[in-house]
Design a protein around this motif. Sequence first.
Motif, PDB file in Angstrom:
ATOM      1  N   UNK A 278    -136.302  56.384-122.386  1.00 17.72           N
ATOM      2  CA  UNK A 278    -135.681  56.781-121.136  1.00 17.72           C
ATOM      3  C   UNK A 278    -134.730  55.725-120.575  1.00 17.72           C
ATOM      4  N   UNK A 279    -134.869  54.482-121.018  1.00 20.47           N
ATOM      5  CA  UNK A 279    -134.062  53.417-120.428  1.00 20.47           C
ATOM      6  C   UNK A 279    -132.574  53.573-120.723  1.00 20.47           C
ATOM      7  N   UNK A 280    -132.148  53.751-121.990  1.00 26.43           N
ATOM      8  CA  UNK A 280    -130.707  53.938-122.211  1.00 26.43           C
ATOM      9  C   UNK A 280    -130.165  55.219-121.590  1.00 26.43           C
ATOM     10  N   UNK A 281    -130.989  56.286-121.592  1.00 22.94           N
ATOM     11  CA  UNK A 281    -130.550  57.523-120.944  1.00 22.94           C
ATOM     12  C   UNK A 281    -130.446  57.333-119.438  1.00 22.94           C
ATOM     13  N   UNK A 282    -131.387  56.563-118.874  1.00 27.44           N
ATOM     14  CA  UNK A 282    -131.322  56.264-117.455  1.00 27.44           C
ATOM     15  C   UNK A 282    -130.096  55.449-117.096  1.00 27.44           C
ATOM     16  N   UNK A 283    -129.706  54.544-117.986  1.00 25.90           N
ATOM     17  CA  UNK A 283    -128.497  53.755-117.758  1.00 25.90           C
ATOM     18  C   UNK A 283    -127.269  54.656-117.680  1.00 25.90           C
ATOM     19  N   UNK A 284    -127.220  55.638-118.563  1.00 22.35           N
ATOM     20  CA  UNK A 284    -126.085  56.576-118.561  1.00 22.35           C
ATOM     21  C   UNK A 284    -126.021  57.332-117.236  1.00 22.35           C
ATOM     22  N   UNK A 297    -134.073  49.896-110.477  1.00 22.80           N
ATOM     23  CA  UNK A 297    -134.418  51.252-110.904  1.00 22.80           C
ATOM     24  C   UNK A 297    -134.709  51.291-112.388  1.00 22.80           C
ATOM     25  N   UNK A 298    -133.950  50.535-113.174  1.00 22.88           N
ATOM     26  CA  UNK A 298    -134.122  50.524-114.624  1.00 22.88           C
ATOM     27  C   UNK A 298    -135.506  50.021-115.008  1.00 22.88           C
ATOM     28  N   UNK A 299    -135.996  49.012-114.307  1.00 27.89           N
ATOM     29  CA  UNK A 299    -137.327  48.484-114.609  1.00 27.89           C
ATOM     30  C   UNK A 299    -138.413  49.519-114.322  1.00 27.89           C
ATOM     31  N   UNK A 300    -138.212  50.331-113.293  1.00 25.75           N
ATOM     32  CA  UNK A 300    -139.192  51.371-112.963  1.00 25.75           C
ATOM     33  C   UNK A 300    -139.238  52.461-114.033  1.00 25.75           C
ATOM     34  N   UNK A 301    -138.117  52.690-114.705  1.00 22.42           N
ATOM     35  CA  UNK A 301    -138.068  53.716-115.744  1.00 22.42           C
ATOM     36  C   UNK A 301    -138.933  53.374-116.944  1.00 22.42           C
ATOM     37  N   UNK A 302    -139.328  52.105-117.073  1.00 26.74           N
ATOM     38  CA  UNK A 302    -140.210  51.712-118.170  1.00 26.74           C
ATOM     39  C   UNK A 302    -141.666  52.042-117.868  1.00 26.74           C
TER      40      UNK A 302
END
Length: 350
Positions: A278-284, A297-302
């Motif tokens: 989900x991390x690279x998709x979340x970045x997009x 936010x990116x850290x929470x996606x992990x």
Amino acid sequence: MKFSILVPAYNEEQSIASCLNSLIVLPDNKEIIVIDDASTDLTVQTIERFLNRGIILVRRERNGGRAAALNSGLQRSTGDIVVTTDADTVVPPNWLQRFESYFKQQGVVAVGGAYQARNKEKPLANAVSILDQILNGMFKKSVIPNKLSGVNSAIHRSTLLNSGGFNESSWWNEDSELGWKLKEIGKVMYDPDNMVNTTYPDTWTDIWKRKFYWGYAMGLKFKKQVPYNIRLWLRPLLFMALFMSLLAFWVTIPCGINVYLVPGSIFFILLSTLTVFFIPLGMIVMLRNGDREFFKTLSLLAILPVFREFAYTYGMYWGFCNGHREMIKSTWKDELHCRGTKDREKNISV
């Protein structure tokens, strides 16, 4: 083509004005019906300020839940298409036009739209919203069996009436229940670009509550009738495989690497699917949205995918095993409103 917009409301005095302001500026081929589900705050007084701007108010004497409120609005509606949203939601100016383009197609009986966090300044709310945008937008709900959501859906009124309206006994998932039923009648479409902004849970407790009771409601459905739909089984089976592989890994550690390597590898592969994936998709998604709290936010996606799926699967287990609606609790939104009321009272007393 005339639209009947149904807005159920229970203790929404803080948010409903923004919702109604976004609805009244939509094209004239509409009626806006707000159903007060026996609110105990100033929701009705707030709605009454909009009555001279075309808002229709339906008042219920007893609180019956979202589906019951929607049915009260459905009885009052006169449009060709019934559109549902929530009182804490803001809709875009082209909302109805996008729905209308789908209903011009042959055989379409319902259309679902997308949603994102209105309170995206809260990191947790924004992270949950991004997860939903990945699952609902980038994959176009291909891994989720229902294309309708209560916050953003449109249904042919005649079809809705003929199918019995909104199921008042289908607690917490009347939108999913309706979507499955309508699929047997005609085409149910999904538009990932028809996006509304709605309030998301912004605490770990509220996130857990939301997913647990969605899972619990699904467990009730499984107990009543086990559906033969692989997409309904995908999420619980994936999480159960993750849990069982972790358990097998722990148990076989004393047996040496030759034994625990296989379950350990399965566990870390599945865990990566629910986190790193989900991390690279979340970045997009965040780059596309222009989010400011990028790294937070990116850290929470992990963490969030595993946390949410555990709550959902655990809820499914209890719903299937217990099979009682008596376990119904207030929604996370009700608790949010309660906290807001207490905060206001505290400020007044100070």
